[in-house]
Design a protein around this motif. Structure first.
Motif, PDB file in Angstrom:
ATOM      1  N   UNK A  21     -37.986  -6.015  34.342  1.00  0.00           N
ATOM      2  CA  UNK A  21     -39.337  -5.653  34.786  1.00  0.00           C
ATOM      3  C   UNK A  21     -39.317  -4.551  35.836  1.00  0.00           C
ATOM      4  N   UNK A  22     -38.208  -4.453  36.580  1.00  0.00           N
ATOM      5  CA  UNK A  22     -38.102  -3.402  37.596  1.00  0.00           C
ATOM      6  C   UNK A  22     -38.090  -2.011  36.960  1.00  0.00           C
ATOM      7  N   UNK A  50     -47.043 -13.921  36.868  1.00  0.00           N
ATOM      8  CA  UNK A  50     -45.947 -13.712  37.815  1.00  0.00           C
ATOM      9  C   UNK A  50     -44.900 -14.830  37.777  1.00  0.00           C
ATOM     10  N   UNK A  51     -45.355 -16.053  37.478  1.00  0.00           N
ATOM     11  CA  UNK A  51     -44.456 -17.197  37.673  1.00  0.00           C
ATOM     12  C   UNK A  51     -43.712 -17.750  36.461  1.00  0.00           C
ATOM     13  N   UNK A  52     -44.085 -17.396  35.212  1.00  0.00           N
ATOM     14  CA  UNK A  52     -43.358 -18.037  34.106  1.00  0.00           C
ATOM     15  C   UNK A  52     -41.837 -17.918  34.259  1.00  0.00           C
ATOM     16  N   UNK A  53     -41.153 -18.969  33.794  1.00  0.00           N
ATOM     17  CA  UNK A  53     -39.702 -19.058  34.009  1.00  0.00           C
ATOM     18  C   UNK A  53     -38.934 -17.963  33.274  1.00  0.00           C
ATOM     19  N   UNK A  54     -39.277 -17.779  31.994  1.00  0.00           N
ATOM     20  CA  UNK A  54     -38.446 -16.866  31.202  1.00  0.00           C
ATOM     21  C   UNK A  54     -38.890 -15.424  31.394  1.00  0.00           C
ATOM     22  N   UNK A  55     -38.567 -14.876  32.541  1.00  0.00           N
ATOM     23  CA  UNK A  55     -38.823 -13.464  32.784  1.00  0.00           C
ATOM     24  C   UNK A  55     -37.564 -12.893  33.400  1.00  0.00           C
ATOM     25  N   UNK A  61     -40.386 -12.480  38.575  1.00  0.00           N
ATOM     26  CA  UNK A  61     -41.011 -11.265  38.060  1.00  0.00           C
ATOM     27  C   UNK A  61     -40.778 -10.094  39.012  1.00  0.00           C
ATOM     28  N   UNK A  62     -40.632  -8.919  38.429  1.00  0.00           N
ATOM     29  CA  UNK A  62     -40.506  -7.702  39.230  1.00  0.00           C
ATOM     30  C   UNK A  62     -41.836  -6.993  39.412  1.00  0.00           C
ATOM     31  N   UNK A  63     -42.921  -7.548  38.844  1.00  0.00           N
ATOM     32  CA  UNK A  63     -44.237  -6.923  39.002  1.00  0.00           C
ATOM     33  C   UNK A  63     -44.670  -6.968  40.475  1.00  0.00           C
TER      34      UNK A  63
END
Ligand code: SF4
Lengths: 274, 338
Positions: B49-50, B39-44, B103-105
């Motif tokens: 993701x939505x 959920x947290x990595x920067x490059x997302x 993240x959009x998860x």
């Protein structure tokens, strides 16, 4: 543009043929083959080489915005059938234990699995993971240049417990990658489309060139100008921001102030759906 | 609806994990150690993701119940919030979540019992006096009900704790778990609305206005306490006509005399969230308008905000009793609204 990172010449050849890639001259640190939309680097075996080649491609490519990245190669797996193609949904660096989870947002992604990157190939096949020697070197470096949704690793199973790697040769590797070209092509198309979508979002707004040709803007002013023109054309699509400018504006800051003032009084509407 | 489920290794065999996974037998299951790894990595990219959000099943270890910010609440003095989920089924363009998370998860914390214990401890702090707990801060309270069974579960808990009042914030029509059971006097279901034209333009995937009104009407008929939240107020051409029309549609179907509360909220986005959202959605007209920064918070200019509040307060007063209207409701956009 999509960048392919491939360890071995035998893995690269089917892709070079399929996409009619031409060898980049003069040859740099790593061999690069390219056409207008695809760049492929042959990095050699091992994660350090993979990381270096990925960085090399970043440093020597164009910088025209968001690009896709795909690591293609063969991998071992305990039970998967030879010739199967799998996208990595978790990449683990065996030496450090670090893990990455490439987000699967493309439509109908191919079957996927775990991928463990080893420093040295061994005779063991642990359960439920593909084994390679490059992905954990390539992935974090590629993610410095692109959002993770555009960075993937796709492997064709080349050996398993039943049929260990010992009997592999270059011709067999070429065959295995050739057998999955269709799936690789779909992946490349989908990742490229996502990258294109992101690039289009950040394309220069209308009239930017016109303004830049008439005044000298500093770097931060150029950012401001971009955003102001973007806002203008969102609120008043099809209406020129240029044509209503008062004559006699001499300095770039006056232009920015004037645009800010004109935009400040505009009242945006919500897009109509009826 | 869910193609990928990430599961923390630690809760693989949790009954709620099994229950959720059973709903999506075709989903790829990927195990992870802690949800933050995914959920947290920067490059997302939240926007990408939505398109196809994954579900992350996790355990929440601490901070199950948090004090609500000042200005949050509808009259109560002891206000807390809790979030069994991070992120939302819907995709409202003004939502602060898209600026807060990379993240959009969806993250679902399956250890509901730990939330319950935290609520009990919080109640004990106040000697069992009336205390409000708000859900729908980092998600929509009802939208994922068929998957999470959140309401079904927590209503049983709140039934046993009458001093604990629950507000469920939502834009959803998933009211079956409420209609299937006896009403509770310590529960308010608060529905957020913007005018139809705004909703169609900015509230992606939110059920149509009439379907939501229909859901409220069924809840009212069953005897549930319902609140209305006009939050955030969205400025646009014709906003007065659109809000008038919204109020007319709502109050022609609902029993205004039986509403628990009505509140108005302002659009507020912390500077960093605003920056993140504009970067994600440079093509969004909402952010092309004249939102202004004031003390690190983006909002409409004060005079516009005052004008909208005054207009809507006036228009609402034609429909509802004055004592249920909370004109300056929550400080929203800043933190949560469904
Ligand atoms: S504003 Fe509420 S309903 Fe809309 S996306 Fe955010 S949490 Fe969900």
């Amino acid at each position: 543009m999509i960048n392919l990172v491939v360890a071995l010449p035998a893995e690269a050849r089917p892709l070079i043929r399929h996409y009619h890639l031409r060898s980049r001259e003069p040859r740099g640190l790593f061999p690069v083959h390219e056409n207008e939309t695809i760049r492929l680097v042959v990095c050699g075996a091992g994660k350090v080489s993979a990381a270096a080649a990925t960085a090399f491609l970043q440093a020597t490519g164009d910088h025209a915005g968001m690009q896709g990245w795909l690591n293609v190669g063969v991998a071992g797996h305990a039970e998967q059938a030879i010739g199967e193609g799998l996208l990595a949904h978790r990449i683990t660096d065996q030496a450090t234990g670090r893990q990455w989870y490439p987000p699967l947002v493309i439509d109908r992604p191919p079957p996927s699995g775990n991928l463990t990157t080893l420093d040295q190939a061994g005779p063991e096949y642990p359960d439920e993971t593909m084994l390679d020697m490059e992905a954990s070197g390539y992935y974090p470096i590629a993610c410095r240049d692109a959002t993770a949704e555009l960075v993937h690793s796709y492997k064709v199973i080349s050996d398993n417990r039943q049929s260990p790697a010992g009997s592999l040769n270059a011709a067999r590797v070429e065959d295995l990658v050739s057998g999955r070209l269709e799936e690789i092509d779909t992946l490349i198309t989908q990742v490229s489309e996502l990258a294109h979508e992101l690039r289009a979002l950040h394309a220069a707004p209308p009239e930017l060139e016109l303004f830049e040709a008439n005044w000298r803007f500093s770097v931060s002013q150029r950012h401001q100008l971009r955003r102001l023109l973007k806002r203008w054309h969102l609120i008043l699509p099809g209406e020129s921001a240029w044509s209503g400018l008062p004559v006699g504006l001499r300095h770039s800051r006056e232009v920015i102030a004037c645009l800010e003032e004109r935009i400040g009084v505009l009242m945006p509407d919500v897009p109509r759906h009826d | 609806m869910i193609d990928v489920i990430y599961i923390e290794r630690d809760i693989r065999d949790h009954p709620r994990t099994r229950q959720v996974c059973a709903r999506f037998p075709a989903a790829r299951q990927i195990s992870c150690e802690r949800y933050g790894e995914v959920f947290n990595p920067k490059t997302q990219n939240f926007r990408l993701q939505k398109r196809r959000p994954a579900l992350i099943l996790a355990r929440k270890f601490d901070a199950h119940v948090l004090k609500a910010p000042d200005g949050f609440g509808i009259g109560g003095t002891r206000n807390y919030y809790f979030s069994h989920m991070l992120n939302c089924l819907y995709d409202c363009r003004y939502c602060f979540l898209q600026g807060m998370y990379r993240s959009g998860h969806y993250v679902l914390f399956v250890n509901y019992e730990d939330f319950e214990q935290a609520i009990e401890r919080t109640l004990a702090l106040h000697d069992g006096q009336e205390t409000w707990f708000f859900s729908g801060y980092d998600c929509d309270s009802l939208a994922m009900e068929p998957v999470t069974q959140f309401t079904r579960h927590f209503l049983q808990f709140f039934e046993r704790h009458p001093a604990a009042c629950l507000e469920l914030r939502t834009k959803s029509t998933q009211v079956r778990s409420l209609l299937d059971r006896d009403i509770l006097s310590n529960v308010v279901i608060a529905f957020s609305f913007t005018p139809d034209a705004v909703s169609r333009a900015l509230e992606n995937r939110v059920p149509a206005l009439d379907r939501r009104i229909d859901a409220i009407s069924r809840l009212q008929t069953a005897g549930w306490q319902v609140g209305l939240r006009f939050d955030p107020l969205i400025h646009h051409q014709d906003y007065q006509r659109h809000y008038d029309e919204l109020f007319r549609r709502l109050f022609s179907r609902l029993d205004a005399g039986r509403l628990h509360s009505v509140s108005l909220g302002s659009l507020r986005l912390p500077r960093q969230y605003h920056k993140n959202i504009v970067r994600l959605y440079p093509d969004e007209t909402l952010f092309a308008g004249n939102l202004q920064e004031n003390c690190g918070m983006y909002s409409y200019p004060q005079d516009l905000e005052t004008e909208m509040h005054a207009y809507c307060t006036g228009a609402l007063s034609a429909h509802i009793p004055a004592d249920i209207l909370h004109p300056c409701g929550y400080a929203t956009g800043h933190k949560g609204h469904a």
